[in-house]
Each structure stands twice: as structure tokens, then as C-alpha cells.
Design a protein around this motif. Structure first.
Motif, PDB file in Angstrom:
ATOM      1  N   SER A  21       0.820  -1.213   0.000  1.00 40.83           N
ATOM      2  CA  SER A  21       0.000   0.000   0.000  1.00 40.83           C
ATOM      3  C   SER A  21       0.857   1.268   0.000  1.00 40.83           C
ATOM      4  N   THR A  22       2.116   1.156   0.427  1.00 37.27           N
ATOM      5  CA  THR A  22       3.038   2.295   0.424  1.00 37.27           C
ATOM      6  C   THR A  22       3.651   2.528  -0.962  1.00 37.27           C
ATOM      7  N   GLY A  23       3.351   1.633  -1.915  1.00 39.72           N
ATOM      8  CA  GLY A  23       3.933   1.731  -3.245  1.00 39.72           C
ATOM      9  C   GLY A  23       5.212   0.929  -3.390  1.00 39.72           C
ATOM     10  N   GLN A  24       5.645   0.335  -2.311  1.00 39.79           N
ATOM     11  CA  GLN A  24       6.876  -0.446  -2.296  1.00 39.79           C
ATOM     12  C   GLN A  24       6.685  -1.752  -3.080  1.00 39.79           C
ATOM     13  N   PRO A  25       7.501  -1.991  -4.121  1.00 41.78           N
ATOM     14  CA  PRO A  25       7.365  -3.228  -4.886  1.00 41.78           C
ATOM     15  C   PRO A  25       8.026  -4.410  -4.174  1.00 41.78           C
ATOM     16  N   MET A  26       7.484  -5.593  -4.450  1.00 40.61           N
ATOM     17  CA  MET A  26       8.050  -6.839  -3.921  1.00 40.61           C
ATOM     18  C   MET A  26       8.024  -7.867  -5.044  1.00 40.61           C
ATOM     19  N   LEU A  27       9.082  -8.648  -5.150  1.00 37.19           N
ATOM     20  CA  LEU A  27       9.147  -9.750  -6.089  1.00 37.19           C
ATOM     21  C   LEU A  27       9.219 -11.025  -5.260  1.00 37.19           C
ATOM     22  N   ALA A  28       8.288 -11.942  -5.481  1.00 34.51           N
ATOM     23  CA  ALA A  28       8.241 -13.173  -4.702  1.00 34.51           C
ATOM     24  C   ALA A  28       8.389 -14.374  -5.624  1.00 34.51           C
ATOM     25  N   ILE A  29       9.253 -15.301  -5.231  1.00 32.26           N
ATOM     26  CA  ILE A  29       9.436 -16.569  -5.930  1.00 32.26           C
ATOM     27  C   ILE A  29       9.178 -17.653  -4.892  1.00 32.26           C
ATOM     28  N   ALA A  30       8.272 -18.571  -5.209  1.00 40.52           N
ATOM     29  CA  ALA A  30       7.916 -19.608  -4.238  1.00 40.52           C
ATOM     30  C   ALA A  30       7.708 -20.937  -4.937  1.00 40.52           C
ATOM     31  N   ASP A  31       8.072 -22.006  -4.249  1.00 40.01           N
ATOM     32  CA  ASP A  31       7.707 -23.352  -4.680  1.00 40.01           C
ATOM     33  C   ASP A  31       7.190 -24.100  -3.466  1.00 40.01           C
ATOM     34  N   SER A  32       6.995 -25.384  -3.591  1.00 43.78           N
ATOM     35  CA  SER A  32       6.383 -26.137  -2.496  1.00 43.78           C
ATOM     36  C   SER A  32       7.289 -26.275  -1.277  1.00 43.78           C
ATOM     37  N   HIS A  33       8.578 -25.949  -1.416  1.00 44.27           N
ATOM     38  CA  HIS A  33       9.519 -26.133  -0.311  1.00 44.27           C
ATOM     39  C   HIS A  33      10.020 -24.836   0.319  1.00 44.27           C
ATOM     40  N   CYS A  34      10.007 -23.756  -0.438  1.00 42.23           N
ATOM     41  CA  CYS A  34      10.564 -22.516   0.105  1.00 42.23           C
ATOM     42  C   CYS A  34      10.087 -21.323  -0.698  1.00 42.23           C
ATOM     43  N   GLY A  35      10.469 -20.166  -0.245  1.00 39.83           N
ATOM     44  CA  GLY A  35      10.126 -18.941  -0.947  1.00 39.83           C
ATOM     45  C   GLY A  35      11.181 -17.882  -0.714  1.00 39.83           C
ATOM     46  N   VAL A  36      11.296 -16.982  -1.678  1.00 37.76           N
ATOM     47  CA  VAL A  36      12.234 -15.868  -1.590  1.00 37.76           C
ATOM     48  C   VAL A  36      11.461 -14.609  -1.970  1.00 37.76           C
TER      49      VAL A  36
END
Length: 103
Positions: A21-36
Motif C-alpha cells: 500500500s506504500t507503493g513499495q514493490p516486492m518480487l516473490a518466488i515460491a515453490d512447495s519447499h521454500c520462498g524468496v
């Protein structure tokens, strides 16, 4: 402290671009075991550093895609060769069996 996370892409792997909501972007990578998740510090220096990292990520992701395509072709040809050898061995075994039975 450094933490190494290994993501091995499969059918369940997702890549998402989110905006807080602050405009801050996030890139998320996830699979069944972990996420970044890649986020941006809320400072001018943090945002500038995030831009540099994002540009390097884009460059290396392009190289990764090209190398992965080449590797995929290599793996496919190995599997095809193995399947052909299997069929040849089965045909040879069938022929031997027919010869032994006098067919």
C-alpha cells in the motif's frame, strides 16, 4: 549471516510481483519447499540499490533462460536416445525369443 535458498522450479513454482500500500514493490518466488521475497528499503539509497539489483537480476535471468533452453534440448536428446536404445534392446530380445521358439 547469509542464508542460501535453493528453488528448483516445478509445476508449483510461482513468480509474483506485488505492490504494498506504500507503493513499495516486492518480487516473490515460491515453490512447495521454500520462498524468496525481494523488497526495497524505504530510503533513497535502498531504492537505488534495489534498482541495480533488479537490473542485474533481469540480465542474469535472460542468460539463465538461454542456458536452460539449451540444457532442455540436451536432456530431451538424451532421453530420446535412451528410449531408442530401449526399443532396440526390446526388439532384439523379441527376435532372439522368436528364433529360440523356431518362428
Amino acid at each position: 549471516m547469509t542464508v542460501h535458498v535453493s528453488v528448483v522450479p516445478d509445476e508449483g513454482t510461482t513468480v509474483s510481483l506485488l505492490t504494498l500500500s506504500t507503493g513499495q514493490p516486492m518480487l516473490a518466488i515460491a515453490d512447495s519447499h521454500c520462498g524468496v521475497t525481494f523488497t526495497v528499503r524505504e530510503t533513497p539509497d535502498g531504492a537505488a540499490q534495489a534498482v541495480l539489483v533488479a537490473r542485474e537480476l533481469v540480465r542474469l535471468a535472460g542468460e539463465f533462460a538461454a542456458l536452460t533452453e539449451r540444457y532442455a534440448r540436451h536432456v530431451a536428446s538424451l532421453h530420446l536416445a535412451q528410449a531408442n536404445r530401449q526399443r532396440q534392446q526390446e526388439a532384439a530380445a523379441q527376435s532372439r525369443h522368436e528364433l529360440q521358439r523356431g518362428e
